[in-house]
Design a protein around this motif. Structure first.
Motif, PDB file in Angstrom:
ATOM      1  N   ASN A 222      91.090 -65.753 -33.177  1.00 45.68           N
ATOM      2  CA  ASN A 222      91.473 -64.621 -32.356  1.00 45.68           C
ATOM      3  C   ASN A 222      90.425 -63.517 -32.527  1.00 45.68           C
ATOM      4  O   ASN A 222      89.980 -63.250 -33.639  1.00 45.68           O
ATOM      5  N   ALA A 223      90.070 -62.842 -31.461  1.00 51.81           N
ATOM      6  CA  ALA A 223      89.054 -61.787 -31.505  1.00 51.81           C
ATOM      7  C   ALA A 223      89.450 -60.637 -32.427  1.00 51.81           C
ATOM      8  O   ALA A 223      88.581 -59.905 -32.923  1.00 51.81           O
ATOM      9  N   SER A 224      90.727 -60.473 -32.686  1.00 50.06           N
ATOM     10  CA  SER A 224      91.177 -59.371 -33.547  1.00 50.06           C
ATOM     11  C   SER A 224      91.103 -59.710 -35.042  1.00 50.06           C
ATOM     12  O   SER A 224      91.340 -58.839 -35.881  1.00 50.06           O
ATOM     13  N   LEU A 225      90.771 -60.951 -35.391  1.00 52.07           N
ATOM     14  CA  LEU A 225      90.699 -61.346 -36.800  1.00 52.07           C
ATOM     15  C   LEU A 225      89.581 -60.588 -37.504  1.00 52.07           C
ATOM     16  O   LEU A 225      88.450 -60.503 -37.006  1.00 52.07           O
ATOM     17  N   ARG A 226      89.864 -60.028 -38.663  1.00 49.76           N
ATOM     18  CA  ARG A 226      88.886 -59.290 -39.462  1.00 49.76           C
ATOM     19  C   ARG A 226      88.359 -60.176 -40.578  1.00 49.76           C
ATOM     20  O   ARG A 226      89.083 -61.022 -41.109  1.00 49.76           O
TER      21      ARG A 226
ATOM     22  N   ASN B 222      90.302 -60.870 -43.709  1.00 49.47           N
ATOM     23  CA  ASN B 222      91.447 -61.761 -43.640  1.00 49.47           C
ATOM     24  C   ASN B 222      91.062 -63.228 -43.689  1.00 49.47           C
ATOM     25  O   ASN B 222      91.907 -64.097 -43.482  1.00 49.47           O
TER      26      ASN B 222
END
Length: 76
Positions: free
Chosen positions: A37-41, A44
């Motif tokens: 997912n593009a929001s994964l940092r 994490n």
């Protein structure tokens, strides 16, 4: 590597496509692609590359994406 299922197909290179990742290799390189997912940092992701082991997991998920023994580690 994980057991391949009938739905796992060989990809266009020398490698394979699995449910959560794909890999391809040449004589000199191995490339592993894991769609996320593009929001994964980055904080994490638990990624451990060791001479004889590769482990990749998204924190909070029950099972790792990869947890494999590397059989030949000439250039890690």
């Amino acid at each position: 590597f994980p057991t391949r299922r009938s739905s796992d197909l060989a990809n266009n290179g020398f490698g394979a496509d699995f449910e959560r990742y794909s890999w391809v290799q040449t004589l000199h390189d191995v490339t592993i692609t894991i769609p996320v997912n593009a929001s994964l940092r980055a904080r994490n992701v638990d990624c451990r590359i060791e001479p004889n082991h590769l482990y990749i997991c998204i924190k909070g998920e029950e099972s790792p994406i990869l947890n494999v023994r590397i059989f030949r580690s000439d250039s890690i």
